[in-house]
Design a protein around this motif. Sequence first.
Motif, PDB file in Angstrom:
ATOM      1  N   ILE A 194       0.980  -0.850   0.183  1.00  0.00           N
ATOM      2  CA  ILE A 194       0.504   0.163   0.007  1.00  0.00           C
ATOM      3  C   ILE A 194       0.926   1.297  -0.431  1.00  0.00           C
ATOM      4  O   ILE A 194       1.544   1.692   0.347  1.00  0.00           O
ATOM      5  N   LEU A 195       0.810   2.240  -0.760  1.00  0.00           N
ATOM      6  CA  LEU A 195       1.074   3.441  -1.390  1.00  0.00           C
ATOM      7  C   LEU A 195       0.527   4.676   0.041  1.00  0.00           C
ATOM      8  O   LEU A 195      -0.881   4.783  -0.864  1.00  0.00           O
ATOM      9  N   TRP A 196       0.269   5.010   0.650  1.00  0.00           N
ATOM     10  CA  TRP A 196      -0.794   6.312   0.916  1.00  0.00           C
ATOM     11  C   TRP A 196      -0.004   7.470   0.801  1.00  0.00           C
ATOM     12  O   TRP A 196       1.401   8.075   0.785  1.00  0.00           O
ATOM     13  N   ILE A 197      -1.091   7.892   0.330  1.00  0.00           N
ATOM     14  CA  ILE A 197      -1.353   9.493   0.139  1.00  0.00           C
ATOM     15  C   ILE A 197      -2.534  10.407   0.191  1.00  0.00           C
ATOM     16  O   ILE A 197      -3.491  10.237  -0.080  1.00  0.00           O
ATOM     17  N   SER A 198      -1.840  12.024   0.792  1.00  0.00           N
ATOM     18  CA  SER A 198      -2.742  12.471   1.631  1.00  0.00           C
ATOM     19  C   SER A 198      -3.482  13.439   0.129  1.00  0.00           C
ATOM     20  O   SER A 198      -4.388  14.907   0.520  1.00  0.00           O
ATOM     21  N   ASP A 199      -2.402  14.212  -0.889  1.00  0.00           N
ATOM     22  CA  ASP A 199      -1.912  15.602  -1.734  1.00  0.00           C
ATOM     23  C   ASP A 199      -3.993  15.451  -1.790  1.00  0.00           C
ATOM     24  O   ASP A 199      -3.749  14.378  -3.213  1.00  0.00           O
ATOM     25  N   ALA A 200      -4.171  16.419  -1.505  1.00  0.00           N
ATOM     26  CA  ALA A 200      -5.542  16.609  -2.822  1.00  0.00           C
ATOM     27  C   ALA A 200      -4.810  16.725  -4.234  1.00  0.00           C
ATOM     28  O   ALA A 200      -6.676  16.486  -4.373  1.00  0.00           O
ATOM     29  N   ASP A 201      -4.587  17.268  -4.440  1.00  0.00           N
ATOM     30  CA  ASP A 201      -4.113  17.430  -6.128  1.00  0.00           C
ATOM     31  C   ASP A 201      -2.801  16.083  -6.672  1.00  0.00           C
ATOM     32  O   ASP A 201      -3.016  15.818  -8.065  1.00  0.00           O
ATOM     33  N   PHE A 202      -3.007  14.703  -6.356  1.00  0.00           N
ATOM     34  CA  PHE A 202      -2.673  13.893  -6.431  1.00  0.00           C
ATOM     35  C   PHE A 202      -3.998  13.310  -7.503  1.00  0.00           C
ATOM     36  O   PHE A 202      -4.851  12.789  -7.735  1.00  0.00           O
ATOM     37  N   SER A 203      -2.490  12.907  -8.928  1.00  0.00           N
ATOM     38  CA  SER A 203      -3.311  12.113  -9.923  1.00  0.00           C
ATOM     39  C   SER A 203      -2.545  11.132 -10.493  1.00  0.00           C
ATOM     40  O   SER A 203      -1.624  11.274 -10.910  1.00  0.00           O
ATOM     41  N   ILE A 204      -2.971  10.159 -10.349  1.00  0.00           N
ATOM     42  CA  ILE A 204      -2.842   8.515 -10.911  1.00  0.00           C
ATOM     43  C   ILE A 204      -2.065   9.246 -12.667  1.00  0.00           C
ATOM     44  O   ILE A 204      -1.201   8.872 -13.306  1.00  0.00           O
ATOM     45  N   ALA A 205      -2.666  10.096 -13.071  1.00  0.00           N
ATOM     46  CA  ALA A 205      -2.162  10.020 -14.623  1.00  0.00           C
ATOM     47  C   ALA A 205      -1.062  11.118 -14.502  1.00  0.00           C
ATOM     48  O   ALA A 205      -0.412  11.177 -16.384  1.00  0.00           O
ATOM     49  N   ASP A 206      -0.424  11.244 -13.392  1.00  0.00           N
ATOM     50  CA  ASP A 206       0.636  12.166 -13.883  1.00  0.00           C
ATOM     51  C   ASP A 206       1.811  11.762 -13.560  1.00  0.00           C
ATOM     52  O   ASP A 206       2.642  11.659 -13.451  1.00  0.00           O
ATOM     53  N   HIS A 207       1.800  10.250 -13.322  1.00  0.00           N
ATOM     54  CA  HIS A 207       2.419   9.486 -12.223  1.00  0.00           C
ATOM     55  C   HIS A 207       2.360   8.006 -13.210  1.00  0.00           C
ATOM     56  O   HIS A 207       1.800   6.800 -13.161  1.00  0.00           O
ATOM     57  N   PRO A 208       2.564   7.659 -14.386  1.00  0.00           N
ATOM     58  CA  PRO A 208       3.039   6.354 -15.197  1.00  0.00           C
ATOM     59  C   PRO A 208       3.622   5.720 -14.665  1.00  0.00           C
ATOM     60  O   PRO A 208       3.414   4.168 -15.040  1.00  0.00           O
ATOM     61  N   ARG A 209       4.515   5.824 -14.056  1.00  0.00           N
ATOM     62  CA  ARG A 209       5.398   4.968 -13.305  1.00  0.00           C
ATOM     63  C   ARG A 209       4.233   4.216 -12.195  1.00  0.00           C
ATOM     64  O   ARG A 209       4.595   2.751 -12.020  1.00  0.00           O
ATOM     65  N   LEU A 210       3.762   4.948 -11.183  1.00  0.00           N
ATOM     66  CA  LEU A 210       3.105   4.228 -10.168  1.00  0.00           C
ATOM     67  C   LEU A 210       1.813   3.774 -10.702  1.00  0.00           C
ATOM     68  O   LEU A 210       1.493   2.598 -10.278  1.00  0.00           O
ATOM     69  N   ALA A 211       1.145   4.281 -11.897  1.00  0.00           N
ATOM     70  CA  ALA A 211      -0.072   3.475 -12.647  1.00  0.00           C
ATOM     71  C   ALA A 211       0.426   1.597 -13.106  1.00  0.00           C
ATOM     72  O   ALA A 211      -0.279   1.316 -12.636  1.00  0.00           O
ATOM     73  N   ARG A 212       1.792   1.890 -13.571  1.00  0.00           N
ATOM     74  CA  ARG A 212       2.476   0.848 -13.905  1.00  0.00           C
ATOM     75  C   ARG A 212       2.300  -0.394 -12.692  1.00  0.00           C
ATOM     76  O   ARG A 212       1.966  -1.744 -12.793  1.00  0.00           O
ATOM     77  N   LEU A 213       2.768   0.052 -11.184  1.00  0.00           N
ATOM     78  CA  LEU A 213       2.808  -0.274 -10.851  1.00  0.00           C
ATOM     79  C   LEU A 213       2.237  -0.692  -9.698  1.00  0.00           C
ATOM     80  O   LEU A 213       1.534  -1.906  -9.353  1.00  0.00           O
ATOM     81  N   GLU A 214       0.733   0.280 -10.223  1.00  0.00           N
ATOM     82  CA  GLU A 214      -1.492  -0.333  -8.903  1.00  0.00           C
ATOM     83  C   GLU A 214      -1.569  -1.497 -10.557  1.00  0.00           C
ATOM     84  O   GLU A 214      -1.803  -2.021  -9.474  1.00  0.00           O
ATOM     85  N   ARG A 215      -1.133  -1.133 -11.274  1.00  0.00           N
ATOM     86  CA  ARG A 215      -1.722  -2.493 -12.635  1.00  0.00           C
ATOM     87  C   ARG A 215      -0.778  -3.862 -12.218  1.00  0.00           C
ATOM     88  O   ARG A 215      -1.213  -5.246 -12.437  1.00  0.00           O
ATOM     89  N   ARG A 216      -0.092  -3.801 -11.575  1.00  0.00           N
ATOM     90  CA  ARG A 216       0.441  -4.426 -10.823  1.00  0.00           C
ATOM     91  C   ARG A 216       0.774  -5.252  -9.539  1.00  0.00           C
ATOM     92  O   ARG A 216       0.874  -6.408  -8.811  1.00  0.00           O
TER      93      ARG A 216
END
Length: 282
Positions: free
Chosen positions: A72-94
């Motif tokens: 689990i990765l915990w994020i509190s940033d209100a403006d966080f969007s997975i679309a801005d972080h393709p490396r994290l998006a790939r990890l989420e798919r895994r």
Amino acid sequence: MIVDAPQPRATRVTRKLTAIADLRRRNRFGSGPVVGDAPLVVSLTSYGPRIADCDLAIESIARSPQLPRRFILWISDADFSIADHPRLARLERRGLEIQRCPDYGPYKKSYPYAAEAADDGLPLLTADDDVIYPAAWLSTLLRAHRQQPEHLTGLRGHAVTFAGTGFASYLDWPPASTATASFRVLLTGVGGIVYPGALLGALRDRGEAFLRDCPMADDLWVHHTALRTGIRSRRVASGLTALGVPRSQGSALHMSNASGGRNDRLLAGLYDEADLTLLRHD
């Protein structure tokens, strides 16, 4: 565990650049899961500009021969969007879970999980977002936890030390012994800490009092909660070395807590005479 072992600067830079390039290749082309059957949950948090590089810590942990039940990765940033972080998006798919939570500062890596799932029967292993962990890190801590599951277990920590009627300055506390578990071992999160279920329940039950009584010093709060729950801490000898992710902000919290004297002030206010007596006699 040693982070950034002393060595010539050119050697250290080359090691880091090589490690980062390898982890980025794994992220770009890898398809294997980051979760598996190991009976624990790995949790970390990140924020602001650090989010852009936290995939390095996650990918380094995912090299382990044993993978956690949940990651689990915990994020509190209100403006966080997975679309801005393709490396994290790939990890989420895994299999990485990216969950939102209130801004608890460094407590984000432990308290939201304790509040949500303290009774799920799985220990929690916390990590930092600015460390490239060795491949044996997770299996080393899991093995140590299995040997003595009642203890709080980690790879780095200090020996609680006294001067006169109170604590010595936090900066003067030496490294903790690895000989035995003790209330007088204060583990530090950068090396990774395994929380037993009983401690997760105690942290949940104390609620958000840390925001008032111990802001930004989660290592102290966890130690104090363990002490009052009767849970000893154990520093494990590992011989492992890790690399710090190149980032100037990485030491900011340490500088304010330790070098800035905040830990000394929090220690004086958090631990009462009964706590000190228990520590002295352990």
